[in-house]
Design a protein around this motif. Structure first.
Motif, PDB file in Angstrom:
ATOM      1  N   GLN A 116       0.830  -1.201   0.000  1.00 23.17           N
ATOM      2  CA  GLN A 116       0.000   0.000   0.000  1.00 23.17           C
ATOM      3  C   GLN A 116       0.859   1.242   0.000  1.00 23.17           C
ATOM      4  O   GLN A 116       1.923   1.291   0.605  1.00 23.17           O
ATOM      5  CB  GLN A 116      -1.018   0.002   1.128  1.00 23.17           C
ATOM      6  N   GLY A 117       0.413   2.213  -0.755  1.00 23.34           N
ATOM      7  CA  GLY A 117       1.158   3.460  -0.847  1.00 23.34           C
ATOM      8  C   GLY A 117       0.244   4.479  -1.439  1.00 23.34           C
ATOM      9  O   GLY A 117      -0.625   4.166  -2.248  1.00 23.34           O
ATOM     10  N   ASP A 118       0.444   5.699  -1.016  1.00 18.94           N
ATOM     11  CA  ASP A 118      -0.367   6.793  -1.510  1.00 18.94           C
ATOM     12  C   ASP A 118      -0.226   6.872  -3.026  1.00 18.94           C
ATOM     13  O   ASP A 118       0.733   6.337  -3.590  1.00 18.94           O
ATOM     14  CB  ASP A 118       0.149   8.075  -0.860  1.00 18.94           C
ATOM     15  N   VAL A 119      -1.137   7.582  -3.665  1.00 14.58           N
ATOM     16  CA  VAL A 119      -1.018   7.784  -5.108  1.00 14.58           C
ATOM     17  C   VAL A 119       0.337   8.393  -5.432  1.00 14.58           C
ATOM     18  O   VAL A 119       0.812   9.281  -4.730  1.00 14.58           O
ATOM     19  CB  VAL A 119      -2.117   8.719  -5.663  1.00 14.58           C
ATOM     20  N   GLY A 120       0.965   7.875  -6.465  1.00 14.43           N
ATOM     21  CA  GLY A 120       2.242   8.436  -6.894  1.00 14.43           C
ATOM     22  C   GLY A 120       3.426   8.040  -6.040  1.00 14.43           C
ATOM     23  O   GLY A 120       4.527   8.556  -6.215  1.00 14.43           O
ATOM     24  N   GLU A 122      -4.491  -1.989  -7.641  1.00 17.90           N
ATOM     25  CA  GLU A 122      -5.712  -1.352  -7.113  1.00 17.90           C
ATOM     26  C   GLU A 122      -6.689  -2.390  -6.587  1.00 17.90           C
ATOM     27  O   GLU A 122      -7.819  -2.493  -7.017  1.00 17.90           O
ATOM     28  CB  GLU A 122      -6.370  -0.492  -8.204  1.00 17.90           C
ATOM     29  N   GLN A 123      -6.221  -3.112  -5.602  1.00 16.41           N
ATOM     30  CA  GLN A 123      -6.995  -4.210  -5.041  1.00 16.41           C
ATOM     31  C   GLN A 123      -8.362  -3.792  -4.522  1.00 16.41           C
ATOM     32  O   GLN A 123      -9.288  -4.579  -4.516  1.00 16.41           O
ATOM     33  CB  GLN A 123      -6.187  -4.863  -3.910  1.00 16.41           C
ATOM     34  N   HIS A 124      -8.501  -2.507  -4.093  1.00 17.18           N
ATOM     35  CA  HIS A 124      -9.795  -2.128  -3.521  1.00 17.18           C
ATOM     36  C   HIS A 124     -10.930  -2.283  -4.517  1.00 17.18           C
ATOM     37  O   HIS A 124     -12.080  -2.256  -4.156  1.00 17.18           O
ATOM     38  CB  HIS A 124      -9.753  -0.702  -2.984  1.00 17.18           C
ATOM     39  N   LYS A 125     -10.594  -2.451  -5.776  1.00  8.77           N
ATOM     40  CA  LYS A 125     -11.653  -2.659  -6.756  1.00  8.77           C
ATOM     41  C   LYS A 125     -11.971  -4.148  -6.932  1.00  8.77           C
ATOM     42  O   LYS A 125     -12.858  -4.508  -7.656  1.00  8.77           O
ATOM     43  CB  LYS A 125     -11.248  -2.089  -8.114  1.00  8.77           C
ATOM     44  N   PRO A 150       0.736 -19.732  -7.469  1.00  7.79           N
ATOM     45  CA  PRO A 150       1.613 -18.577  -7.673  1.00  7.79           C
ATOM     46  C   PRO A 150       1.743 -17.738  -6.397  1.00  7.79           C
ATOM     47  O   PRO A 150       0.958 -17.874  -5.477  1.00  7.79           O
ATOM     48  CB  PRO A 150       0.870 -17.778  -8.749  1.00  7.79           C
ATOM     49  N   HIS A 151       2.727 -16.876  -6.373  1.00 15.99           N
ATOM     50  CA  HIS A 151       2.830 -15.853  -5.337  1.00 15.99           C
ATOM     51  C   HIS A 151       1.873 -14.716  -5.703  1.00 15.99           C
ATOM     52  O   HIS A 151       1.617 -14.473  -6.875  1.00 15.99           O
ATOM     53  CB  HIS A 151       4.263 -15.310  -5.280  1.00 15.99           C
ATOM     54  N   TYR A 152       1.369 -14.032  -4.665  1.00 16.25           N
ATOM     55  CA  TYR A 152       0.449 -12.914  -4.897  1.00 16.25           C
ATOM     56  C   TYR A 152       0.948 -11.613  -4.318  1.00 16.25           C
ATOM     57  O   TYR A 152       1.356 -11.563  -3.165  1.00 16.25           O
ATOM     58  CB  TYR A 152      -0.909 -13.185  -4.239  1.00 16.25           C
ATOM     59  N   LEU A 153       0.887 -10.578  -5.148  1.00 12.77           N
ATOM     60  CA  LEU A 153       1.152  -9.232  -4.649  1.00 12.77           C
ATOM     61  C   LEU A 153      -0.058  -8.387  -5.012  1.00 12.77           C
ATOM     62  O   LEU A 153      -0.422  -8.299  -6.188  1.00 12.77           O
ATOM     63  CB  LEU A 153       2.407  -8.655  -5.311  1.00 12.77           C
ATOM     64  N   VAL A 154      -0.723  -7.806  -4.017  1.00 12.89           N
ATOM     65  CA  VAL A 154      -1.837  -6.930  -4.341  1.00 12.89           C
ATOM     66  C   VAL A 154      -1.463  -5.505  -3.958  1.00 12.89           C
ATOM     67  O   VAL A 154      -0.777  -5.276  -2.972  1.00 12.89           O
ATOM     68  CB  VAL A 154      -3.158  -7.358  -3.660  1.00 12.89           C
ATOM     69  N   MET A 155      -1.881  -4.557  -4.787  1.00  9.60           N
ATOM     70  CA  MET A 155      -1.493  -3.175  -4.548  1.00  9.60           C
ATOM     71  C   MET A 155      -2.734  -2.322  -4.382  1.00  9.60           C
ATOM     72  O   MET A 155      -3.730  -2.517  -5.073  1.00  9.60           O
ATOM     73  CB  MET A 155      -0.697  -2.650  -5.738  1.00  9.60           C
ATOM     74  N   THR A 156      -2.681  -1.373  -3.479  1.00  7.08           N
ATOM     75  CA  THR A 156      -3.775  -0.416  -3.400  1.00  7.08           C
ATOM     76  C   THR A 156      -3.239   0.980  -3.187  1.00  7.08           C
ATOM     77  O   THR A 156      -2.288   1.182  -2.448  1.00  7.08           O
ATOM     78  CB  THR A 156      -4.785  -0.741  -2.286  1.00  7.08           C
TER      79      THR A 156
END
Ligand code: ADP
Ligand code: MG
Length: 696
Positions: A295-299, A398-401, A417-423
């Motif tokens: 998780q990280g802020d936009v940009g 953008e996992q929140h979607k 597989p390994h999973y990486l989700v980003m938001t």
């Protein structure tokens, strides 16, 4: 003579309500409408509120500013319309020879419920106004005939349905609690109850329905809130354990791979990015699947972290896929990769819903044959049964979607597989711990160096001319900008008409002479992609768009944004939009126009223009939304809480989480008979949503 077999506790709890004293088939039907079929349902049908009768007073002995209950008859009602849909409803209540006025704002429809002569009970804070006692928006209960409310008690208030009144429901529940609460088994051990200062189930059930004081009610509620949070944490811990027993390919980075990847990057990584990469590569080196949230802020630079991880997978001879929520974003990722990998021998493909069946078949075939290393696309990747030959890593942007379940949709035979989700939607900590409680979390806090702040303004209508003047000057000096129009209703065609109108107006008026592009949900994927491409390459100066531009779009030269109808956007969404103009080396400027008809909207927009940290905004948003809205829990596919409120109960949440993790550490699959009931509770509530399948 043969004895009749004793009824077991389970029999008692499963007994249909219609056999209860005073219920019968007709009432059973009413109860069914409230979702109450069995004795157990009734025991756990908690009051939605309480009326505190411990302060029942006669009107003659009221004191200013205290919270009390008053019982009396409706003397008369009056309704005053005060213009633009506003109104004041007054209900005069008589108790002996004294009067009090209850007041409701903007709820004129309530008037018909207050028949003259009807006895009612109202609770609230009293104030003296013009020589008469007044209570604004009290809680109200309509009494039967001459019934006298029991003084000194805290009365439960249940949800009702047509054909059942409050007193009837109270009587039914009270009877069931008295006769059958003792049949409910305790799920926790005595030691556990002691350690967490929790009341035993029977006492808690009896007090939550029929509290003797505010304190005992609080204790009873605490027990159930804890239990609710604990059961979710238990389900999450089970899920995590279950996932860690799947086998995944260890994908190990060595110095050579690392150097080869870093050579592709044109900038030095930030220390947050380095830490995230270290955490991710440590996970990927394991022989069970990574499940990590970035998780990280936009940009904040999440993409490059994902790119690193994906290139590791490819370097280790595995396939990798990245899924974005929209075609635009997927296309942008595709370009990022194309740019980075122009000299590398990576075989990649673009997979979205826009492909023809024949194209899709071809791509699918290549993926299955292992002729593709890198798949970039939308949800189309998980639809229609594409089989990967050697999938090592899946990145979900953008996992929140996405729902909780989609994470595991990309299964393949053999190794997982390994999973990486980003938001990019910073999530309040308590929400991360509950909705994503089975994920490990990496956070990017610091933005990449040189990032410019965005100056944000909430403007009045009369400041429009000045703002557009400024906007034009910046465009003339080479910058680009967005104009965002709200989604007016859940209809692409109406929204398209609206954004088109704004586009037409701006073209001939405020932005006459500049090149404008148009983007909205009604366009075809090609049209959207052309609109984005034209904006990215500077062919257009301004992009007039609905919020489809929201997530992840990256055009560093765009530093201006006008948001119309700001009151229609949520805080997270506004912050996402602002993220579009903080990407380059020039400072960003944003102006919101809004019609502020509610306090909530004003608070939200004030918070937005005065706070630049997405993490802070997320916490504010969470508070403003108030209890009940568990940050779109349903959107994530989890059932709602009954009593717990993440913004209020964060301490209990942390305690419940640790306790659940401890329990699973000592009894991995809750096979110990003493944990049987907890396992059952977790499976019943979350087994399906969290796909705990065969755990139990
Ligand atoms: P997000 O986290 O919102 O997905 P991106 O990954 O799209 O953000 O990154 C935003 C911008 O910052 C991109 O233009 C990217 O190239 C740039 N960027 C990322 N990391 C760095 C860095 N360490 N130094 C400089 N620029 C960076
Ligand atoms: Mg992104």
């Amino acid at each position: 003579m043969k004895e009749r077999p004793e009824k077991t506790s389970a029999d008692i709890l499963a007994m249909p309500v219609q056999y209860l004293k005073g219920v019968g088939p007709a009432r059973a039907e009413h109860l069914e409408r409230l979702g109450l079929r069995t004795v157990q349902d009734i025991l756990f049908f908690f009051p939605r509120d309480y009326q505190d009768m411990s302060e029942l007073r006669s009107i003659a002995d009221l004191h200013e500013g205290v919270s009390v209950s008053v019982c009396g008859a409706v003397e008369e009602t009056d309704l005053r319309e005060t213009g633009s849909g506003r109104s004041v409803l007054g209900v005069l209540i008589r108790d002996a020879n004294h009067f009090m006025r209850a007041i409701w704002f903007n709820q004129p429809y309530l008037r018909q419920r207050f028949e003259v002569g009807r006895r009612i009970l109202v609770s609230g804070v009293v104030k003296m106004n013009g020589g008469r006692w007044e209570m604004v928006h009290p809680k109200v209960e309509f009494l039967d005939g001459n019934a006298v409310p029991p003084a000194g008690r805290i009365l439960p208030i249940y949800s009702l349905t047509e054909g059942l009144n409050q007193q009837q429901v109270r009587r039914i529940v009270e009877g069931v609690v008295e006769s059958s609460a003792c049949a409910v088994p305790e799920a926790f051990s005595d030691d556990f109850l002691d350690a967490h200062n929790l009341w035993p189930i029977q006492a808690a059930l009896s007090q939550i329905h029929k509290p003797t004081s505010r304190e005992t009610l609080e204790q009873a509620r605490r027990r159930f809130i804890f239990q609710e949070l604990f059961i979710l944490q238990l389900a999450l811990a089970l899920r995590k354990h279950k996932q860690s027993t799947d086998a995944a390919p260890p994908l190990v980075v060595d110095a050579k791979i690392d150097a080869r990847i870093r050579r592709l990057f044109s900038f030095a990584l930030t220390s947050d990015q380095e830490r995230a990469i270290a955490e991710i590569t440590a996970d990927m080196a394991c022989d069970y699947p990574m499940n990590r949230l970035l998780q990280g802020d936009v940009g904040s630079g999440k993409t490059i972290v994902a790119v690193y991880a994906m290139l590791v997978a490819i370097a280790c001879g595995h396939q990798t896929a990245i899924m974005a929520p929209t075609e635009i974003l997927a296309a942008q990722h595709f370009e990022t990769f194309a740019r980075l990998l122009q000299n590398a021998r990576v075989r990649s493909t673009f997979l979205t819903g826009g492909l023809t069946p024949a194209q899709r078949k071809g791509v699918s075939h290549q993926i299955e044959a292992g002729e593709i290393d890198l798949v970039i696309g939308t949800q189309a990747i998980v639809q229609g049964g594409i089989k990967f030959s050697k999938l090592g890593l899946v990145v979900i942007d953008e996992q929140h979607k996405f729902g909780v379940r989609q994470r595991s949709a990309l299964k393949q035979a053999g190794l997982a597989p390994h999973y990486l989700v980003m938001t990019a939607t910073p999530i309040p900590r308590t929400v991360t711990l509950s909705l994503y409680g089975d994920l490990d979390v990496s956070t990017l806090r610091e933005p990449p160096p040189g990032r410019q702040p965005v100056r944000s303004y909430l403007a009045e209508e009369n400041q429009r001319a000045k703002w557009w003047d400024f906007f034009r000057r910046k465009l003339s000096s080479g910058r680009q900008g967005y104009v965002i129009t709200p989604l007016v209703e859940a209809s692409d065609s109406v929204d398209a008409a609206n954004v088109k109108q704004v586009f037409d107006d701006l073209s001939i008026k405020e932005l006459h002479g500049f090149r404008l592009g148009l983007l909205h949900g009604r366009l075809t994927p090609e049209e959207k992609s052309i609109a984005m491409q034209d904006f990215r390459t500077g062919k257009t100066n301004v992009l007039v768009s609905t919020s489809v531009v929201e997530v992840g779009v990256d055009v560093p030269n765009a530093t201006l944004m006008t948001i119309e109808g700001g009151e229609r956007f949520g805080l997270a969404q506004l912050h996402q939009l602002r993220g579009r103009i903080s990407r380059g080396t020039h400072p960003g400027y944003l102006c919101v126009f809004a019609s502020l008809t509610t306090d909530e909207a004003r608070q939200r927009l004030d918070a937005f223009v005065n706070t630049s940290s997405g993490f802070e905004l997320a916490e504010i948003d969470f508070r403003l939304r108030g209890p009940g809205d568990v940050f779109g829990a349903q959107q994530h596919g989890l059932p709602r809480f009954y009593l717990a409120d993440l913004s209020r109960d964060s301490d209990l949440l942390v305690e419940a989480r640790l306790a659940a993790q401890d329990l699973v550490a000592s009894d991995t699959y809750l096979k110990d008979p003493k944990n049987e009931r907890l396992l059952k509770l977790a499976m019943n509530r979350y087994g399906q949503a969290l796909e705990l399948g065969d755990v139990g």
